[in-house]
Design a protein around this motif. Structure first.
Motif, PDB file in Angstrom:
ATOM      1  N   LEU A  27      -2.208 -13.497  25.710  1.00 29.33           N
ATOM      2  CA  LEU A  27      -2.846 -12.947  24.513  1.00 29.33           C
ATOM      3  C   LEU A  27      -3.650 -14.020  23.779  1.00 29.33           C
ATOM      4  CD1 LEU A  27       0.043 -10.689  23.129  1.00 29.33           C
ATOM      5  CD2 LEU A  27      -2.080  -9.932  24.228  1.00 29.33           C
ATOM      6  N   ARG A  28      -3.079 -15.205  23.680  1.00 28.31           N
ATOM      7  CA  ARG A  28      -3.773 -16.311  22.996  1.00 28.31           C
ATOM      8  C   ARG A  28      -5.106 -16.621  23.644  1.00 28.31           C
ATOM      9  NH1 ARG A  28      -2.093 -22.486  24.354  1.00 28.31           N
ATOM     10  NH2 ARG A  28      -4.029 -23.473  23.608  1.00 28.31           N
ATOM     11  N   SER A  81      -7.713 -13.785  23.660  1.00 25.94           N
ATOM     12  CA  SER A  81      -8.363 -13.674  22.354  1.00 25.94           C
ATOM     13  C   SER A  81      -9.514 -14.664  22.234  1.00 25.94           C
ATOM     14  CB  SER A  81      -7.344 -13.910  21.239  1.00 25.94           C
ATOM     15  OG  SER A  81      -7.969 -13.966  19.975  1.00 25.94           O
ATOM     16  N   ASN A 108      -8.215 -23.756  23.545  1.00 27.05           N
ATOM     17  CA  ASN A 108      -8.829 -22.574  22.941  1.00 27.05           C
ATOM     18  C   ASN A 108     -10.350 -22.682  22.980  1.00 27.05           C
ATOM     19  OD1 ASN A 108      -6.255 -21.698  22.393  1.00 27.05           O
ATOM     20  ND2 ASN A 108      -6.451 -21.725  20.178  1.00 27.05           N
ATOM     21  N   VAL A 120      -6.729  -7.556  20.629  1.00 26.03           N
ATOM     22  CA  VAL A 120      -5.950  -8.617  21.277  1.00 26.03           C
ATOM     23  C   VAL A 120      -5.487  -9.638  20.239  1.00 26.03           C
ATOM     24  CG1 VAL A 120      -6.047 -10.522  22.931  1.00 26.03           C
ATOM     25  CG2 VAL A 120      -7.030  -8.309  23.522  1.00 26.03           C
ATOM     26  N   GLN A 121      -6.350  -9.967  19.290  1.00 25.50           N
ATOM     27  CA  GLN A 121      -5.978 -10.938  18.256  1.00 25.50           C
ATOM     28  C   GLN A 121      -4.856 -10.397  17.375  1.00 25.50           C
ATOM     29  OE1 GLN A 121      -7.271 -14.217  17.733  1.00 25.50           O
ATOM     30  NE2 GLN A 121      -5.463 -14.238  16.448  1.00 25.50           N
ATOM     31  N   LEU A 130       2.557 -14.257  25.849  1.00 20.07           N
ATOM     32  CA  LEU A 130       1.972 -14.830  24.648  1.00 20.07           C
ATOM     33  C   LEU A 130       0.782 -15.738  24.960  1.00 20.07           C
ATOM     34  CD1 LEU A 130       2.497 -14.490  21.654  1.00 20.07           C
ATOM     35  CD2 LEU A 130       3.891 -16.567  21.701  1.00 20.07           C
ATOM     36  N   TYR A 164      -1.653 -10.615  19.299  1.00 16.37           N
ATOM     37  CA  TYR A 164      -1.189 -11.999  19.383  1.00 16.37           C
ATOM     38  C   TYR A 164      -0.537 -12.437  18.072  1.00 16.37           C
ATOM     39  CZ  TYR A 164      -1.396 -17.086  19.897  1.00 16.37           C
ATOM     40  OH  TYR A 164      -1.090 -18.427  19.941  1.00 16.37           O
TER      41      TYR A 164
END
Length: 369
Positions: free
Chosen positions: A223-224, A227, A67, A199-200, A220, A203
């Motif tokens: 999206l993660r 974000s 991330n 987007v968050q 998924l 998700y």
């Protein structure tokens, strides 16, 4: 501008404009080193025990480091698009950053890993259709999550290079960011923030609303990571947000420690990590030895896993400490070779043309309007 005694004109940063470390010397390379090393540390345990103990709540260090990579990438890509505004140059630059080292890795996979670290091994594997199908699939952003032709057969984890799964999402983010800028959507502060929030929310909410087993497998993760990437793009739009007070960072860390196991825990963790990255990477004082650190992070990211797998293939009873001691000098050396002999020379081929506004911004350290 001002004139020196000899009549030479030099650039001077106005006193009323604060220095923006993102536009000059900073410690972001060191941050990328730390993130890549955190991913590698998790794999030391995953490949020997099938469990990563470096975690807070259910979030492992390697998971959160990915991330973090996407947050940094979003911030730097937004900077590149906003200052350069040449999509052809942008595309060439992104391809030169990703593909030369990846191609060398995949050729090594075909001619070394498939012949030496496989059951059965041998030179015939280098001519195997399965091996070259894997090479083509990864180059064209397909699923890298297997190990054809018996590569690393018998290892606890049955894949050649697990971390490669993020590269297709990175390239997808590059493409979507370019489209967003070309359409004018991601040039706006409010539109960029709105994209991140939407987007968050998707998700966070979709897993409670839809059976993801009936949807494409990559939705998924898309999206993660989108974000996280959009969070980084927001940081470019708001320069002052790139300089959070230590109290805010500590508050985010405390919130993650106490609330990170519940709903929205990953977001809290990403915000806390982002705050730490900004404070370390964009500090007010740039230290020369840290600024000049060579950027081995991409090499670390793509080389550590197959090297560890090779050690486990030869020494299947190796524990976490033994794997770290035996593999780390090798993958650091491979990463150094990748940077100095492949990545850095490839980056010299990047187009040199820059917009005048970009040069002025970098010289002056001006904040984004």
């Amino acid at each position: 501008m001002t004139r020196t005694g000899g009549g030479k004109m030099v650039a001077v940063t106005p006193f009323n404009i604060p220095r923006d470390p993102l536009m000059g010397s900073n410690h972001l390379t060191a941050v990328r080193w730390l993130l890549a090393s955190l991913v590698a540390l998790g794999h030391v345990y995953l490949l020997t025990t099938a469990y990563e103990p470096v975690r807070v709540h259910q979030w492992t260090g390697g998971y959160m480091a990915v991330n973090g990579f996407f947050v940094l990438s979003g911030m730097l890509i937004a900077k590149s698009l906003d200052l350069r505004r040449d999509l052809k140059m942008y595309a060439i630059s992104r391809a030169l950053r990703i593909y030369p080292a990846l191609i060398v890795l995949l050729l090594t996979f075909a001619f070394v890993f498939s012949t030496v670290f496989a059951r059965p091994g041998g030179i015939d594997n280098a001519l195997s259709g399965d091996v070259w199908s894997y090479v083509v699939r990864v180059l064209f952003l397909g699923d890298p999550q297997n190990a054809p032709s018996g590569i690393f057969a018998g290892n606890l984890e049955a894949d050649f290079n697990g971390p490669l799964w993020t590269i297709r999402y990175e390239i997808a983010a590059y493409i979507m960011a370019a489209i967003g800028f070309a359409a004018g959507i991601l040039k706006s502060r409010l539109m960029t923030l709105a994209a991140f929030v939407i987007v968050q929310i998707l998700y966070l909410a979709l897993p409670f609303m839809i059976d993801f087993s009936a949807l494409p497998q990559g939705l998924l993760p898309l999206l993660r990571l989108s974000s996280a990437f959009l969070l980084g793009m927001c940081l470019w739009q708001w320069p002052r947000a790139r300089r959070p007070h230590w109290l805010l960072v500590l508050g985010a860390i405390v919130a993650f420690l106490f609330l990170g196991g519940g709903f929205g825990g990953e977001l809290l963790g990403t915000l806390a990590l982002t705050g730490l990255m900004l404070r370390i990477g964009l500090s007010d004082t740039a230290h020369g030895s840290v600024v000049s650190l060579p950027d081995y992070s991409y090499g670390i990211y793509i080389w550590h896993y197959p090297v560890m797998q090779a050690v486990m293939f030869l020494r299947p009873d190796t524990g976490p400490l033994g794997l770290a001691l035996m593999s780390t000098p090798i993958w650091i050396s491979m990463s150094a070779g990748s940077w100095h002999m492949i990545e850095k020379p490839a980056l010299r081929l990047k187009p040199k043309k820059r917009r005048k506004a970009a040069v002025m911004s970098e010289n002056q350290g001006a904040e984004h309007p």
